[in-house]
Design a protein around this motif. Sequence first.
Motif, PDB file in Angstrom:
ATOM      1  N   MET A   1      36.485  37.543  60.126  1.00  0.00           N
ATOM      2  CA  MET A   1      35.323  37.812  59.282  1.00  0.00           C
ATOM      3  C   MET A   1      35.738  38.646  58.080  1.00  0.00           C
ATOM      4  N   ASN A   2      36.527  39.688  58.340  1.00  0.00           N
ATOM      5  CA  ASN A   2      36.987  40.544  57.246  1.00  0.00           C
ATOM      6  C   ASN A   2      37.897  39.781  56.297  1.00  0.00           C
ATOM      7  N   ILE A   3      38.707  38.878  56.896  1.00  0.00           N
ATOM      8  CA  ILE A   3      39.607  38.082  56.061  1.00  0.00           C
ATOM      9  C   ILE A   3      38.792  37.168  55.143  1.00  0.00           C
ATOM     10  N   ALA A   4      37.730  36.565  55.696  1.00  0.00           N
ATOM     11  CA  ALA A   4      36.878  35.684  54.894  1.00  0.00           C
ATOM     12  C   ALA A   4      36.181  36.470  53.793  1.00  0.00           C
ATOM     13  N   ALA A   5      35.697  37.657  54.127  1.00  0.00           N
ATOM     14  CA  ALA A   5      35.021  38.480  53.126  1.00  0.00           C
ATOM     15  C   ALA A   5      35.978  38.903  52.024  1.00  0.00           C
ATOM     16  N   ALA A   6      37.207  39.242  52.413  1.00  0.00           N
ATOM     17  CA  ALA A   6      38.208  39.631  51.419  1.00  0.00           C
ATOM     18  C   ALA A   6      38.568  38.449  50.515  1.00  0.00           C
ATOM     19  N   ALA A   7      38.648  37.253  51.110  1.00  0.00           N
ATOM     20  CA  ALA A   7      38.956  36.059  50.320  1.00  0.00           C
ATOM     21  C   ALA A   7      37.836  35.768  49.320  1.00  0.00           C
ATOM     22  N   ASN A   8      36.585  35.897  49.761  1.00  0.00           N
ATOM     23  CA  ASN A   8      35.455  35.675  48.857  1.00  0.00           C
ATOM     24  C   ASN A   8      35.420  36.706  47.739  1.00  0.00           C
ATOM     25  N   GLU A   9      35.761  37.946  48.075  1.00  0.00           N
ATOM     26  CA  GLU A   9      35.794  38.985  47.045  1.00  0.00           C
ATOM     27  C   GLU A   9      36.886  38.710  46.028  1.00  0.00           C
ATOM     28  N   THR A  10      38.017  38.200  46.493  1.00  0.00           N
ATOM     29  CA  THR A  10      39.102  37.842  45.573  1.00  0.00           C
ATOM     30  C   THR A  10      38.685  36.703  44.658  1.00  0.00           C
ATOM     31  N   LEU A  11      38.003  35.706  45.238  1.00  0.00           N
ATOM     32  CA  LEU A  11      37.519  34.590  44.430  1.00  0.00           C
ATOM     33  C   LEU A  11      36.511  35.054  43.390  1.00  0.00           C
ATOM     34  N   ALA A  12      35.627  35.962  43.779  1.00  0.00           N
ATOM     35  CA  ALA A  12      34.634  36.490  42.825  1.00  0.00           C
ATOM     36  C   ALA A  12      35.328  37.229  41.686  1.00  0.00           C
ATOM     37  N   HIS A  13      36.381  38.011  42.036  1.00  0.00           N
ATOM     38  CA  HIS A  13      37.135  38.717  41.001  1.00  0.00           C
ATOM     39  C   HIS A  13      37.824  37.733  40.057  1.00  0.00           C
ATOM     40  N   ASN A  14      38.404  36.682  40.627  1.00  0.00           N
ATOM     41  CA  ASN A  14      39.058  35.664  39.801  1.00  0.00           C
ATOM     42  C   ASN A  14      38.057  34.934  38.913  1.00  0.00           C
ATOM     43  N   SER A  15      36.859  34.722  39.435  1.00  0.00           N
ATOM     44  CA  SER A  15      35.812  34.086  38.642  1.00  0.00           C
ATOM     45  C   SER A  15      35.474  34.926  37.417  1.00  0.00           C
ATOM     46  N   ASN A  16      35.303  36.224  37.635  1.00  0.00           N
ATOM     47  CA  ASN A  16      35.009  37.118  36.515  1.00  0.00           C
ATOM     48  C   ASN A  16      36.153  37.117  35.505  1.00  0.00           C
ATOM     49  N   LEU A  17      37.374  37.109  36.003  1.00  0.00           N
ATOM     50  CA  LEU A  17      38.539  37.107  35.117  1.00  0.00           C
ATOM     51  C   LEU A  17      38.580  35.838  34.272  1.00  0.00           C
ATOM     52  N   LEU A  18      38.267  34.706  34.888  1.00  0.00           N
ATOM     53  CA  LEU A  18      38.262  33.444  34.152  1.00  0.00           C
ATOM     54  C   LEU A  18      37.163  33.414  33.097  1.00  0.00           C
ATOM     55  N   VAL A  19      35.998  33.953  33.425  1.00  0.00           N
ATOM     56  CA  VAL A  19      34.899  33.988  32.451  1.00  0.00           C
ATOM     57  C   VAL A  19      35.269  34.867  31.261  1.00  0.00           C
ATOM     58  N   TYR A  20      35.859  36.032  31.527  1.00  0.00           N
ATOM     59  CA  TYR A  20      36.287  36.908  30.428  1.00  0.00           C
ATOM     60  C   TYR A  20      37.394  36.255  29.602  1.00  0.00           C
ATOM     61  N   SER A  21      38.290  35.542  30.261  1.00  0.00           N
ATOM     62  CA  SER A  21      39.346  34.832  29.533  1.00  0.00           C
ATOM     63  C   SER A  21      38.748  33.741  28.648  1.00  0.00           C
ATOM     64  N   ALA A  22      37.752  33.045  29.188  1.00  0.00           N
ATOM     65  CA  ALA A  22      37.070  32.018  28.401  1.00  0.00           C
ATOM     66  C   ALA A  22      36.404  32.629  27.178  1.00  0.00           C
ATOM     67  N   MET A  23      35.799  33.791  27.344  1.00  0.00           N
ATOM     68  CA  MET A  23      35.157  34.468  26.211  1.00  0.00           C
ATOM     69  C   MET A  23      36.179  34.813  25.133  1.00  0.00           C
ATOM     70  N   ALA A  24      37.367  35.249  25.561  1.00  0.00           N
ATOM     71  CA  ALA A  24      38.419  35.577  24.590  1.00  0.00           C
ATOM     72  C   ALA A  24      38.841  34.346  23.795  1.00  0.00           C
ATOM     73  N   VAL A  25      38.994  33.219  24.486  1.00  0.00           N
ATOM     74  CA  VAL A  25      39.406  31.994  23.790  1.00  0.00           C
ATOM     75  C   VAL A  25      38.255  31.449  22.948  1.00  0.00           C
ATOM     76  N   TYR A  26      37.020  31.567  23.438  1.00  0.00           N
ATOM     77  CA  TYR A  26      35.866  31.165  22.623  1.00  0.00           C
ATOM     78  C   TYR A  26      35.825  31.978  21.324  1.00  0.00           C
ATOM     79  N   THR A  27      36.210  33.246  21.400  1.00  0.00           N
ATOM     80  CA  THR A  27      36.243  34.080  20.198  1.00  0.00           C
ATOM     81  C   THR A  27      37.257  33.536  19.200  1.00  0.00           C
ATOM     82  N   LEU A  28      38.425  33.135  19.688  1.00  0.00           N
ATOM     83  CA  LEU A  28      39.430  32.529  18.800  1.00  0.00           C
ATOM     84  C   LEU A  28      38.899  31.215  18.220  1.00  0.00           C
ATOM     85  N   ALA A  29      38.191  30.435  19.050  1.00  0.00           N
ATOM     86  CA  ALA A  29      37.600  29.186  18.556  1.00  0.00           C
ATOM     87  C   ALA A  29      36.554  29.473  17.484  1.00  0.00           C
TER      88      ALA A  29
END
Length: 361
Positions: A1-29
């Motif tokens: 259960m803890n492993i699953a929760a940790a995996a979901n938290e990692t995915l959520a963090h990666n999601s936020n990172l990808l959205v911020y990265s997209a914003m940076a590239v959208y700014t260049l666009a």
Amino acid sequence: MNIAAAANETLAHNSNLLVYSAMAVYTLAFLAHMAEWVFGSRSKVGRTAAALTAPAKAAATVSVKAQQGGGTAVLERPEVITKPVPGSRDVPDGPGAAGGTEKGDLYGRIAISLTVLAWALHVGGVITRALSVERAPWGNMYEFSTTFASVAVGLYLLLLALKKNVRWIGLPLVTTVLLDLGLAVSVLYTASDQLVPALHSYWLWIHVSCAIISGAALYLGAVSALLFLFRDSYEAKLAAPKGKQPGAFATSVLERLPSAASLDKFSYRVNATVFPLWTFTIIAGSIWAEAAWGRYWGWDPKEVWAFITWVAYACYLHARATAGWKGRRAAWLGLIGFVCYLINYYGVNIFVTGLHSYAGV
């Protein structure tokens, strides 16, 4: 259960990172799109030279013919035609955002490439968010906003892939996407969480996905309608006496947009195409409401404004089909319809309490 929760938290963090990265590239666009418009705008000297070149060549030809015929001829500057005459085709579209220059076109291609990269990162963020919550990634306003923006950009890129003349949408689209994502990550952000029991249904995938696709397409139609109003005024000034000619800045921008007739047609075709999907969205919502709350319609604020939006676009299509409304009146009706959609999303979710309040910030 803890492993699953940790995996979901990692995915959520990666999601936020990808959205911020997209914003940076959208700014260049965004910067590349700005460069396309700026460097695609010919200088005053260049525009004057281009305007004089054709008459000068024509004058030389007329002069030679006149000399051969023993007479003289005076060449008048050709009239600028901005409105189609009965039975003729529409006014030719402008040269586009690049302004017909090689340098402007280069920046435009760079802008499109950056937009594609940003969109890929953006979609990656949406998908990663879905994996982190193990459901459809539009259970709250943050998720809806990020998904909505990705669909809007996806529709724009699809039209480009289909060889449609829509590159002029690039700058306003990227600008509003940046504003949408900025609002999503700063004000609307909600941590990954499960949904309330009423939302645990396959209708979440059907109803909300249709609402997102409909809204993204209606947004493109609204941008076209808004730009039509500016372009139509510009063409009217060109056709007016010389004392009412548009300024240099307005000319450098508006002369590169499609003609007012083309913008009007594009807006109408988008709104007419997506209207049946918006109708289905409301019907699907009613079916879901019956399954969740035991009634098809309860005049909840969200339901009311969804219906108002439907009525606004129905009036728009009816006016064009029966009353022959085109041009400015139709554009204003289309914009009113999209404002209703925005009120339904932002106004109702944030400021009004109802059964849909769980979808709030």
